[in-house]
Design a protein around this motif. Sequence first.
Motif, PDB file in Angstrom:
ATOM      1  N   VAL A  22       2.836  76.973  54.383  1.00  0.00           N
ATOM      2  CA  VAL A  22       2.958  75.574  54.810  1.00  0.00           C
ATOM      3  C   VAL A  22       3.369  74.689  53.641  1.00  0.00           C
ATOM      4  N   HIS A  23       2.715  74.838  52.512  1.00  0.00           N
ATOM      5  CA  HIS A  23       2.974  73.946  51.374  1.00  0.00           C
ATOM      6  C   HIS A  23       4.285  74.241  50.654  1.00  0.00           C
ATOM      7  N   ASN A  24       4.857  75.405  50.843  1.00  0.00           N
ATOM      8  CA  ASN A  24       6.137  75.713  50.201  1.00  0.00           C
ATOM      9  C   ASN A  24       7.314  75.640  51.167  1.00  0.00           C
ATOM     10  N   ILE A  25       7.192  76.300  52.303  1.00  0.00           N
ATOM     11  CA  ILE A  25       8.306  76.354  53.248  1.00  0.00           C
ATOM     12  C   ILE A  25       8.490  75.026  53.972  1.00  0.00           C
ATOM     13  N   ASN A  26       7.407  74.430  54.437  1.00  0.00           N
ATOM     14  CA  ASN A  26       7.503  73.195  55.224  1.00  0.00           C
ATOM     15  C   ASN A  26       7.661  71.945  54.367  1.00  0.00           C
ATOM     16  N   ALA A  27       7.617  72.090  53.057  1.00  0.00           N
ATOM     17  CA  ALA A  27       7.704  70.936  52.155  1.00  0.00           C
ATOM     18  C   ALA A  27       9.033  70.190  52.306  1.00  0.00           C
ATOM     19  N   GLN A  28      10.059  70.863  52.772  1.00  0.00           N
ATOM     20  CA  GLN A  28      11.352  70.202  52.945  1.00  0.00           C
ATOM     21  C   GLN A  28      11.355  69.216  54.118  1.00  0.00           C
ATOM     22  N   ASP A  29      10.401  69.348  55.025  1.00  0.00           N
ATOM     23  CA  ASP A  29      10.398  68.527  56.237  1.00  0.00           C
ATOM     24  C   ASP A  29       9.182  67.618  56.400  1.00  0.00           C
ATOM     25  N   SER A  31       5.772  65.357  54.447  1.00  0.00           N
ATOM     26  CA  SER A  31       5.238  64.721  53.235  1.00  0.00           C
ATOM     27  C   SER A  31       4.024  65.503  52.727  1.00  0.00           C
ATOM     28  N   ASP A  32       3.606  65.222  51.508  1.00  0.00           N
ATOM     29  CA  ASP A  32       2.414  65.873  50.951  1.00  0.00           C
ATOM     30  C   ASP A  32       1.187  65.608  51.812  1.00  0.00           C
ATOM     31  N   ASP A  33       1.044  64.378  52.318  1.00  0.00           N
ATOM     32  CA  ASP A  33      -0.105  64.057  53.177  1.00  0.00           C
ATOM     33  C   ASP A  33      -0.077  64.899  54.460  1.00  0.00           C
ATOM     34  N   GLU A  34       1.102  65.045  55.046  1.00  0.00           N
ATOM     35  CA  GLU A  34       1.224  65.844  56.267  1.00  0.00           C
ATOM     36  C   GLU A  34       0.899  67.314  55.982  1.00  0.00           C
ATOM     37  N   LEU A  35       1.402  67.828  54.866  1.00  0.00           N
ATOM     38  CA  LEU A  35       1.127  69.216  54.495  1.00  0.00           C
ATOM     39  C   LEU A  35      -0.363  69.438  54.262  1.00  0.00           C
ATOM     40  N   ASP A  36      -1.013  68.476  53.620  1.00  0.00           N
ATOM     41  CA  ASP A  36      -2.450  68.600  53.354  1.00  0.00           C
ATOM     42  C   ASP A  36      -3.273  68.594  54.633  1.00  0.00           C
ATOM     43  N   VAL A  37      -2.821  67.873  55.643  1.00  0.00           N
ATOM     44  CA  VAL A  37      -3.522  67.867  56.926  1.00  0.00           C
ATOM     45  C   VAL A  37      -3.254  69.178  57.672  1.00  0.00           C
ATOM     46  N   MET A  38      -2.024  69.640  57.624  1.00  0.00           N
ATOM     47  CA  MET A  38      -1.664  70.881  58.317  1.00  0.00           C
ATOM     48  C   MET A  38      -2.368  72.085  57.696  1.00  0.00           C
ATOM     49  N   ALA A  39      -2.453  72.092  56.370  1.00  0.00           N
ATOM     50  CA  ALA A  39      -3.058  73.221  55.651  1.00  0.00           C
ATOM     51  C   ALA A  39      -3.882  72.668  54.490  1.00  0.00           C
ATOM     52  N   PRO A  40      -5.131  72.287  54.769  1.00  0.00           N
ATOM     53  CA  PRO A  40      -5.971  71.736  53.703  1.00  0.00           C
ATOM     54  C   PRO A  40      -6.326  72.786  52.646  1.00  0.00           C
TER      55      PRO A  40
END
Length: 153
Positions: A22-29, A31-40
Amino acid sequence: MRIRLYKRDDLDDIMKLYYNAVHNINAQDYSDDELDVMAPQTADRYHWEASLAKNHTIVAEGDEGLLGFGNIGSTGFLDCLYVDVDHLHEGVAEAMLKHLENYAKAKGNHIINVYSPITAQAFFEKHGYALIEEAISEHKGVRILKYLMEKKF
């Protein structure tokens, strides 16, 4: 690569793979806040154990360990499909998806649904999934856009 059923001792590797994907592949689409919620950083272990146990969960493994994992419910809802960041574009996701689709068909499902992140939309379209609608969920005050997609058999 071999695909096998999930075992409880796979849990730590799955949680690590999910976070990194999540934090590497989805980072292109996202934000950091969204990534942190998706995968804390600190995952809810109980939630993971329950979800992996109740669904048909598989792992793909190679000589170097876990390559990916995925799961689908008995009603045809594809819950997870993730590949290790170092093994993208090697056919891991396609092989797991085929296995999960065959499981769903064997259970009598004629439709598979998935909430795809932005990053995976093209992958699912390539494999016959159609966009149904945009779906925005809100977690901890952060809105996350995903796509409800389906494949009919």
